[in-house]
Design an enzyme around this catalytic site. Structure first.
Site, short mmCIF file in Angstrom:
data_model
loop_
_atom_site.label_atom_id
_atom_site.label_comp_id
_atom_site.label_asym_id
_atom_site.label_seq_id
_atom_site.Cartn_x
_atom_site.Cartn_y
_atom_site.Cartn_z
N CYS A 1 0.79 -1.24 0.00
CA CYS A 1 0.00 0.00 0.00
C CYS A 1 0.82 1.29 0.00
O CYS A 1 0.75 2.06 -0.96
CB CYS A 1 -0.95 0.01 1.19
SG CYS A 1 -2.26 -1.21 1.00
P1 NAD Z 1 -4.47 -8.73 -3.73
O1 NAD Z 1 -3.56 -8.64 -4.89
O2 NAD Z 1 -4.08 -9.50 -2.52
O3 NAD Z 1 -5.89 -9.30 -4.21
C1 NAD Z 1 -6.53 -8.92 -5.38
C2 NAD Z 1 -7.35 -10.12 -5.89
O4 NAD Z 1 -8.12 -9.71 -7.02
C3 NAD Z 1 -6.46 -11.29 -6.36
O5 NAD Z 1 -6.84 -12.46 -5.67
C4 NAD Z 1 -6.77 -11.38 -7.86
O6 NAD Z 1 -6.72 -12.71 -8.35
C5 NAD Z 1 -8.17 -10.80 -7.91
N1 NAD Z 1 -8.58 -10.34 -9.24
C6 NAD Z 1 -7.88 -9.63 -10.15
N2 NAD Z 1 -8.62 -9.44 -11.25
C7 NAD Z 1 -9.82 -10.03 -11.03
C8 NAD Z 1 -11.02 -10.17 -11.79
N3 NAD Z 1 -11.12 -9.67 -13.02
N4 NAD Z 1 -12.06 -10.82 -11.26
C9 NAD Z 1 -11.97 -11.36 -10.01
N5 NAD Z 1 -10.86 -11.27 -9.25
C10 NAD Z 1 -9.81 -10.60 -9.75
O7 NAD Z 1 -4.82 -7.23 -3.33
P2 NAD Z 1 -5.13 -6.64 -1.88
O8 NAD Z 1 -3.89 -6.51 -1.09
O9 NAD Z 1 -6.29 -7.37 -1.29
O10 NAD Z 1 -5.59 -5.16 -2.28
C11 NAD Z 1 -6.81 -4.91 -2.94
C12 NAD Z 1 -7.07 -3.42 -2.91
O11 NAD Z 1 -7.23 -2.99 -1.56
C13 NAD Z 1 -5.94 -2.56 -3.48
O12 NAD Z 1 -6.50 -1.45 -4.10
C14 NAD Z 1 -5.17 -2.13 -2.25
O13 NAD Z 1 -4.48 -0.93 -2.45
C15 NAD Z 1 -6.30 -1.96 -1.25
N6 NAD Z 1 -5.91 -2.11 0.16
C16 NAD Z 1 -5.04 -3.09 0.51
C17 NAD Z 1 -4.70 -3.23 1.85
C18 NAD Z 1 -3.71 -4.29 2.29
O14 NAD Z 1 -3.22 -4.20 3.41
N7 NAD Z 1 -3.41 -5.28 1.47
C19 NAD Z 1 -5.25 -2.37 2.83
C20 NAD Z 1 -6.15 -1.41 2.42
C21 NAD Z 1 -6.49 -1.28 1.07
#
Ligand code: NAD
Length: 445
Positions: free
Chosen positions: A279
């Site tokens: 992030c």
């Molecule tokens: P991640 O990469 O762990 O997960 C994303 C998921 O989306 C993956 O499993 C991927 O396979 C899936 N995906 C991609 N394209 C897809 C589609 N077309 N259909 C269905 N699934 C699909 O990401 P994350 O860490 O969970 O982060 C997600 C969002 O949340 C980002 O914008 C991030 O900035 C935000 N965020 C993350 C955190 C954190 O601590 N990880 C905290 C707050 C906000």
């Protein structure tokens, strides 16, 4: 409430599991079949405290995972978008957001009822209204305000404590295009009545997330800049400096009983080898790029990134004090994840440090309590040996570099004293007492 969550990563899975625990019927959707299979068996595809027991309670009862997007979307009242939003080197990469919006649009074509589409991913201000909304309208043929609504609900969970953060949030920020969508969001967060809540428009909700992350990143780079100055000037230890800074009433207010409370933000004001994770680095870079595109320079945040990108060099500098050349020097890296209690290695300072050491010809082995599987996505066996125990990792090392503040590493001084007292210890987090080692180096010392 029937909820569909698209993207089952750290945010999507934790959100889905927690909402199911609160009584909602949740379907988690992902394109990754392995993840989906694991979830349906109750096995968390990521390491996160409390997630496994939550899955055990909810999977097959009111939490399901699938790769099929259409049915669960049509069958639910609200869809949360939680796909990744990486930084592509120039700006935020909205490929997944666009693709998922298109897919949701197709699914909603023949749905007769009102549907809420809520972006939970971190997206630059304007994305929900100017990217997601037009795609949904165009592809579904529906009208926002009449057939569907868009919302923005940023997520503030911290990896490693994601479940507890989601269940006990410090705030809930809800952005919506209209009262009807806001009402859906209120229903979604039924059961979180005592949490401070801010209801606003989507663009403001998006900005709140970026401002929050940018503020945290700024504290870290500020502390690191002061640390580096302490090292340059000599005769000052940044740990003592920050102790003094933390004693300000702003950071340690006085409780009613007269004791001092340390504000959690103080933990961001400590010297280290830099911030990482999925992030802070990408969000600050995306905000800078977004500002520039709009004609607004962000010099403070630009410096925050610059300082962070160079911070791992401090570790190399400290090692070079003891080894004229790092060629064939055996270096042990303690901690690979970007922070403790997670296996997430995305943009971990460990990566930059290992790459730099490899370029100098060092021989590297590492130990991390949970991130060994992840480590193989970044380094092959011939570049990085992974040790089964902390003891193995410390044995025969010429130098040891602590990168992640894992609690397990509190045992390092005793183990090293017994097995390898001559090793140079570089404390990349200023976690362990400098007097506990024969040869100690620390950031900002
Ligand atoms: P991640 O990469 O762990 O997960 C994303 C998921 O989306 C993956 O499993 C991927 O396979 C899936 N995906 C991609 N394209 C897809 C589609 N077309 N259909 C269905 N699934 C699909 O990401 P994350 O860490 O969970 O982060 C997600 C969002 O949340 C980002 O914008 C991030 O900035 C935000 N965020 C993350 C955190 C954190 O601590 N990880 C905290 C707050 C906000």
């Amino acid at each position: 409430m029937k909820v569909s969550v698209v993207g089952t990563g750290y945010v999507g899975l934790v959100t889905g599991a927690c909402l199911a625990d609160k009584g909602h019927h949740v379907v988690c959707i992902d394109i990754d079949t392995e993840k989906v299979k694991k979830i349906n068996k109750g096995i968390p595809p990521i390491f996160e405290n409390g997630l496994e027991s939550l899955l055990r309670k909810t999977v097959s009862k009111n939490l399901f995972a699938t790769t099929n997007l259409r049915e669960p979307i049509v069958d639910s009242e609200i869809t949360l978008i939680t796909v990744g939003t990486p930084f592509d080197g120039e700006e935020i990469d909205l490929t997944h957001i666009r693709e998922v919006s298109r897919q949701i649009g197709i699914a909603l074509k023949n749905k007769p009822d009102y549907h809420g589409v809520v972006v939970k991913s971190t997206v630059v201000p304007g994305t929900t209204d100017e990217v997601v909304l037009p795609i949904l309208e165009e592809i579904s043929g529906k009208k926002v305000g009449r057939d569907l609504g868009v919302g923005m609900n940023p997520e503030f969970l911290t990896e490693g404590q994601a479940v507890s953060d989601f269940m006990n949030p410090d705030r809930i920020v809800l952005g919506a295009d209209a009262e009807r969508t806001m009402q859906l969001l209120r229903e979604l967060y039924y059961g979180f009545e005592n949490v401070p809540r801010l209801e606003t428009n989507c663009k403001t909700a998006e900005m709140i997330k970026y401002a929050s992350n940018a503020m945290l990143a700024t504290q870290i780079s500020f502390a690191n800049e002061i640390a580096n100055l302490c090292s340059t000037l000599g005769g000052i230890d940044v740990v003592d400096v920050m102790k003094g800074v933390h004693l300000s009433y702003y950071l340690s207010p006085i409780a009613k009983d007269g004791t001092r409370i340390k504000a959690p933000i103080a933990s961001f004001l400590e010297a280290g080898c830099g911030f990482g994770g999925s992030c802070l680095p990408k969000d600050v870079k995306a905000l800078i790029a977004h500002g520039e595109k709009a004609g607004a320079r962000l010099p403070v945040l630009t410096a925050v990134i610059e300082t962070n990108q160079r911070q791992h060099e401090q570790v190399i500098r400290l090692l070079r004090k003891h080894f004229v050349s790092l060629r064939d020097v055996r270096v042990t890296i303690l901690g690979l994840s970007f922070k403790p209690d997670t296996d997430d290695m995305r943009e971990s300072p460990a990566i930059a440090i290992i790459k730099e050491l490899l370029s100098h010809g060092a021989i590297i082995k590492a130990f991390d309590p949970v991130a060994h599987n992840e480590a193989r996505r970044f380094f092959p066996v011939d570049q990085l040996a992974l040790c089964a125990t902390l003891e193995d990792a410390l044995m025969d090392a010429d130098a040891v570099v602590l990168v992640t503040r894992w609690k397990e590493f509190e045992a390092v001084p005793d183990i090293l004293k017994e097995s390898n007292p001559q090793a140079v210890f570089v404390d990349g987090r200023r976690m362990l007492g400098k007097n506990k080692f024969k040869l100690y180096e620390g950031i900002g010392l």
